[in-house]
Enzyme design. Structure first.
Site, PDB file in Angstrom:
ATOM      1  CD  GLU A 128      22.724  37.292  24.588  1.00 26.35           C
ATOM      2  OE1 GLU A 128      22.495  36.165  25.040  1.00 26.35           O
ATOM      3  OE2 GLU A 128      21.819  38.111  24.373  1.00 26.35           O
ATOM      4  CG  HIS A 249      20.968  28.382  24.232  1.00 30.29           C
ATOM      5  ND1 HIS A 249      22.268  28.281  24.676  1.00 30.29           N
ATOM      6  CD2 HIS A 249      20.638  29.694  24.350  1.00 30.29           C
ATOM      7  CE1 HIS A 249      22.704  29.478  25.047  1.00 30.29           C
ATOM      8  NE2 HIS A 249      21.726  30.361  24.856  1.00 30.29           N
ATOM      9  CG  HIS A 359      16.775  28.598  23.754  1.00 30.09           C
ATOM     10  ND1 HIS A 359      16.620  28.763  25.116  1.00 30.09           N
ATOM     11  CD2 HIS A 359      17.053  29.843  23.255  1.00 30.09           C
ATOM     12  CE1 HIS A 359      16.782  30.054  25.429  1.00 30.09           C
ATOM     13  NE2 HIS A 359      17.023  30.727  24.312  1.00 30.09           N
ATOM     14  NE  ARG A 394      15.156  33.638  19.627  1.00 28.02           N
ATOM     15  CZ  ARG A 394      15.759  33.873  20.796  1.00 28.02           C
ATOM     16  NH1 ARG A 394      16.085  35.118  21.136  1.00 28.02           N
ATOM     17  NH2 ARG A 394      16.031  32.904  21.641  1.00 28.02           N
TER      18      ARG A 394
HETATM   19  P1  FAD Z   1       5.863  33.604  27.112  1.00 25.70           P
HETATM   20  O1  FAD Z   1       6.615  34.553  27.943  1.00 25.70           O
HETATM   21  O2  FAD Z   1       6.321  32.198  27.078  1.00 25.70           O
HETATM   22  O3  FAD Z   1       4.370  33.624  27.623  1.00 25.70           O
HETATM   23  C1  FAD Z   1       3.406  32.742  27.108  1.00 25.70           C
HETATM   24  C2  FAD Z   1       2.163  32.871  27.948  1.00 25.70           C
HETATM   25  O4  FAD Z   1       1.072  32.161  27.358  1.00 25.70           O
HETATM   26  C3  FAD Z   1       2.325  32.301  29.340  1.00 25.70           C
HETATM   27  O5  FAD Z   1       1.714  33.218  30.208  1.00 25.70           O
HETATM   28  C4  FAD Z   1       1.532  30.996  29.282  1.00 25.70           C
HETATM   29  O6  FAD Z   1       1.062  30.579  30.525  1.00 25.70           O
HETATM   30  C5  FAD Z   1       0.397  31.406  28.363  1.00 25.70           C
HETATM   31  N1  FAD Z   1      -0.298  30.329  27.676  1.00 25.70           N
HETATM   32  C6  FAD Z   1       0.224  29.388  26.849  1.00 25.70           C
HETATM   33  N2  FAD Z   1      -0.769  28.590  26.383  1.00 25.70           N
HETATM   34  C7  FAD Z   1      -1.935  29.042  26.917  1.00 25.70           C
HETATM   35  C8  FAD Z   1      -3.287  28.634  26.838  1.00 25.70           C
HETATM   36  N3  FAD Z   1      -3.684  27.581  26.106  1.00 25.70           N
HETATM   37  N4  FAD Z   1      -4.206  29.316  27.534  1.00 25.70           N
HETATM   38  C9  FAD Z   1      -3.851  30.367  28.303  1.00 25.70           C
HETATM   39  N5  FAD Z   1      -2.585  30.807  28.428  1.00 25.70           N
HETATM   40  C10 FAD Z   1      -1.639  30.146  27.736  1.00 25.70           C
HETATM   41  N6  FAD Z   1      14.880  35.906  24.565  1.00 25.70           N
HETATM   42  C11 FAD Z   1      15.545  37.072  24.506  1.00 25.70           C
HETATM   43  O7  FAD Z   1      15.229  37.924  23.668  1.00 25.70           O
HETATM   44  N7  FAD Z   1      16.560  37.327  25.374  1.00 25.70           N
HETATM   45  C12 FAD Z   1      16.956  36.435  26.323  1.00 25.70           C
HETATM   46  O8  FAD Z   1      17.860  36.698  27.087  1.00 25.70           O
HETATM   47  C13 FAD Z   1      16.276  35.188  26.394  1.00 25.70           C
HETATM   48  N8  FAD Z   1      16.634  34.250  27.302  1.00 25.70           N
HETATM   49  C14 FAD Z   1      15.887  33.110  27.405  1.00 25.70           C
HETATM   50  C15 FAD Z   1      16.187  32.206  28.419  1.00 25.70           C
HETATM   51  C16 FAD Z   1      15.391  31.090  28.604  1.00 25.70           C
HETATM   52  C17 FAD Z   1      15.729  30.103  29.686  1.00 25.70           C
HETATM   53  C18 FAD Z   1      14.272  30.880  27.771  1.00 25.70           C
HETATM   54  C19 FAD Z   1      13.378  29.690  27.960  1.00 25.70           C
HETATM   55  C20 FAD Z   1      13.988  31.768  26.744  1.00 25.70           C
HETATM   56  C21 FAD Z   1      14.782  32.890  26.562  1.00 25.70           C
HETATM   57  N9  FAD Z   1      14.505  33.815  25.563  1.00 25.70           N
HETATM   58  C22 FAD Z   1      15.204  34.975  25.501  1.00 25.70           C
HETATM   59  C23 FAD Z   1      13.330  33.661  24.722  1.00 25.70           C
HETATM   60  C24 FAD Z   1      12.220  34.556  25.273  1.00 25.70           C
HETATM   61  O9  FAD Z   1      12.260  34.525  26.677  1.00 25.70           O
HETATM   62  C25 FAD Z   1      10.857  34.101  24.816  1.00 25.70           C
HETATM   63  O10 FAD Z   1      10.853  33.821  23.451  1.00 25.70           O
HETATM   64  C26 FAD Z   1       9.846  35.221  25.097  1.00 25.70           C
HETATM   65  O11 FAD Z   1       9.877  35.551  26.468  1.00 25.70           O
HETATM   66  C27 FAD Z   1       8.469  34.769  24.691  1.00 25.70           C
HETATM   67  O12 FAD Z   1       7.548  35.710  25.154  1.00 25.70           O
HETATM   68  P2  FAD Z   1       6.020  35.464  24.868  1.00 25.70           P
HETATM   69  O13 FAD Z   1       5.281  36.574  25.526  1.00 25.70           O
HETATM   70  O14 FAD Z   1       5.814  35.213  23.439  1.00 25.70           O
HETATM   71  O15 FAD Z   1       5.702  34.067  25.601  1.00 25.70           O
HETATM   72  C1  SIN Z   2      20.820  33.569  26.411  1.00 26.74           C
HETATM   73  O1  SIN Z   2      20.910  34.347  27.360  1.00 26.74           O
HETATM   74  O2  SIN Z   2      21.757  32.895  25.969  1.00 26.74           O
HETATM   75  C2  SIN Z   2      19.498  33.435  25.746  1.00 26.74           C
HETATM   76  C3  SIN Z   2      19.299  34.602  24.885  1.00 26.74           C
HETATM   77  C4  SIN Z   2      18.211  34.376  23.895  1.00 26.74           C
HETATM   78  O3  SIN Z   2      17.588  33.309  23.861  1.00 26.74           O
HETATM   79  O4  SIN Z   2      17.989  35.284  23.097  1.00 26.74           O
END
Ligand code: FAD
Ligand code: SIN
Length: 550
Positions: A128, A249, A359, A394
């Site tokens: 990527e 993004h 993003h 990032r």
């Molecule tokens: P999340 O997975 O967002 O989880 C947050 C949690 O907190 C959820 O369960 C939510 O309900 C809960 N929550 C929030 N506020 C509260 C509250 N007040 N009380 C209780 N619960 C709460 N990253 C990569 O490394 N590779 C990729 O390919 C990639 N692709 C992506 C594609 C998309 C479409 C998106 C949106 C993001 C992508 N990212 C990718 C980024 C990555 O997915 C996220 O940064 C990562 O999953 C975040 O994980 P997390 O556990 O921190 O938060």
């Molecule tokens: C993507 O698949 O382009 C998202 C990857 C990322 O947010 O790290």
């Protein structure tokens, strides 16, 4: 501006219970941490505001980055991360990320995550933006997040020692007389005797609440991404850093100028497999702009698209994946292919209209290398945290990895020693509640004033608009009203830090300060909410030199 800094509820908790550690959020950060903590028998309570699988994790497409190939090395992954981070990565944090990366991905495999593999059985790795090597492991082609989430949820649900409350919105942190965190108040729905506002008391609270996409009108993020963790931490005085570095993004499918809410992402891995960006005249948009061309770091590509759109007046750029062929589309990107077709475009034969959209939040609750926030008893992990790994931009697919690796660090630290348990003090009865009616106004103000392109004037008008949001609140608040109060806190610190940083660096693009200013701005902005005002300090940054591509 004055920020609503009082708690969300004036609590008379209807119920309370206790745990050793409360984890707020059930994405990759929250669930992997819960599993790591269980190995030492701590009582762990996970609370999450929707269903357990909701959050950004299940949407991740491209994959998870780690130096898994024999020819690759953590040192090369480190260099790519530093270059993308545009001079603001904390090198020790990056070193931990890349060195622990391969083992962290293997731990997901051991948990039952089914990554895609080559015919010989080795992990299939793709590339990527910003990576000089193929080092992104993926699953289900482009359904990496869904598969990781499935494996984690199943492991947590099969562990009777981990408590899990769904439909449990965390509202405020509870503190003791020394200011240390001692638990969290929640609003539970649909749990029988525990419905309504209550509290889980614990000497360690880990915020794993994900991102803040709902601050903007259009984002790849799901609806739950309302920045709650940043707002909760700010209300108890924790340091918040690097919020100006919002990643846009480059290839989000354009659905017209009035598109709102969660938008369809076209993974960067599509370019990794050969797709190219075109301008309205059908010419390569990235040729000659960066040595990596279409696979330049994300901020560089987003800026190139914005510049081309300005020059030509076109509302979007084009992504051409036609040469990839039908078989590759079906094997590598089945989810994206299906979504495009649902929206009337067959990317095997047609160009995809794309535009940059919000993003990822590179900043957040400032932590040390063990996930500790600046307030005792408080930790942050995953997208809500600012570990210093991402700097000003990032590197692709470093986010899932950061959640895993720093969850492991927090677990090691808490398994060694839990903070001291004390009685929480009676919190103030002052409430900051805002009607959800303010949300579209806030999103408009932030998209116009603090989006991809920023100036002092645009940021000042965003801050001014936040001051005039309707404050009156009739009746009992709902979850969306509480979230909107959080969005105001998050939007205000983001705009505040973006206004202060008078340079262009990484994903922060100031049109009135178009150059990088290394003399003044090789620092993190670190803000605390004090009596409704942001107080900001400069925090030195230990990052080696880097190349700039404004
Ligand atoms: P999340 O997975 O967002 O989880 C947050 C949690 O907190 C959820 O369960 C939510 O309900 C809960 N929550 C929030 N506020 C509260 C509250 N007040 N009380 C209780 N619960 C709460 N990253 C990569 O490394 N590779 C990729 O390919 C990639 N692709 C992506 C594609 C998309 C479409 C998106 C949106 C993001 C992508 N990212 C990718 C980024 C990555 O997915 C996220 O940064 C990562 O999953 C975040 O994980 P997390 O556990 O921190 O938060
Ligand atoms: C993507 O698949 O382009 C998202 C990857 C990322 O947010 O790290």
């Amino acid at each position: 501006m004055t920020v609503p800094g009082d708690r969300l509820t004036a609590p008379q908790p209807g119920w309370s219970e206790s745990a050793d550690v409360v984890i707020v959020g059930s994405g990759i950060a929250g669930l992997s941490l819960a599993l790591s903590l269980r190995s030492s028998g701590l009582r762990v309570q996970v609370v999450t505001k929707g269903r357990v699988e909701e959050g950004a994790t299940q949407w991740a497409q491209g994959g998870i980055a780690a130096a898994l190939d024999d020819e690759d090395s953590p040192e090369e992954h480190l260099q790519d991360t530093l270059v993308a981070g545009a001079g603001l990565c904390d090198i020790e944090a990056v070193r931990i990320l890349v060195e622990r990366g391969p083992a962290a991905v293997r731990s997901l495999v051991a948990l039952g995550t089914r990554f895609d593999r080559e015919v010989g059985g080795e992990l299939s790795l793709t590339r990527e933006g910003g990576h000089l090597r193929d080092r992104i492991a993926h699953a289900g082609g482009d359904a990496t997040g869904r598969e990781i989430s499935r494996a984690l949820v199943s492991a947590v649900q099969n562990d009777e020692g981990i408590g899990l409350y769904e439909q449990a919105l965390a509202l405020d942190l509870l503190t003791d007389s020394t200011g240390a965190v001692q638990g969290v108040t929640l609003h539970l729905m649909g749990q029988g005797q525990h419905d309504g506002v209550g509290a889980v008391l614990a000497p360690a609270v880990v915020l794993a609440t994900g991102g803040l996409g709902q601050v903007f009108e259009a984002s790849t993020n799901p609806l739950v991404a309302t920045g709650d963790g940043v707002a909760m931490a700010a209300r108890v005085g924790a340091a918040i850093a690097d919020m100006e570095f919002v990643q846009f993004h480059p290839t989000v499918m354009w659905q017209g100028p009035t598109a709102r809410g969660q938008q369809p992402l076209i993974s960067e891995a599509v370019r990794g497999e050969g797709a190219v960006l075109l301008d309205p005249a059908g010419q390569s948009l990235m040729a000659g702009r960066h040595p990596l061309g279409d696979l330049a770091p994300r901020d560089v590509v987003a800026k190139a698209i914005m510049k081309s759109m300005r020059l030509t007046g076109a509302p979007h750029a084009w992504l051409d994946g036609r040469k990839m062929g039908s078989a590759t589309w079906k094997r590598r990107f089945p989810t994206i292919l299906q979504r495009c077709q649902e929206l009337g475009i067959d990317p095997r034969e047609q160009l995809i209209p794309v535009v940059p959209a919000q993003h990822y939040a590179s900043g957040g609750v400032r932590t040390d290398l063990d996930g500790r926030a600046s307030i005792p008893g408080l930790f942050a992990c995953g997208e809500v945290a600012c570990t210093g790994v991402h700097g000003a931009n990032r590197l692709a697919s470093n986010s899932l990895l950061e959640g895993l690796v720093f969850a492991e660090r927090i677990a090691l630290s808490l398994n060694r020693e839990l903070p001291r348990r004390r009685e929480p003090v009676e919190p103030s009865t002052q409430q900051s509640v805002v009607s959800n009616a303010a949300r579209p106004l806030l999103q408009r103000a932030m998209s116009d004033g603090a989006g991809v392109l920023r100036t002092a004037a645009s940021l000042e008008s965003a801050l001014a608009a936040l001051q005039t949001l309707p404050a009156d609140f009739p009746g009992q608040p709902s979850s969306s009203d509480w979230e909107t109060a959080n969005l105001i806190v998050v939007a205000s610190v983001l705009a505040h830090q973006a206004l202060m940083r008078t340079e262009t660096r990484g994903s922060h693009w100031r049109e009135d300060y178009p150059e990088v200013d290394d003399e003044q701005w090789r620092i993190h902005l670190r803000s605390r909410l004090v009596s409704g005002e942001w107080q900001t300090q400069h925090e030195p940054c230990e990052s080696p030199r880097w190349e700039t591509w404004v």
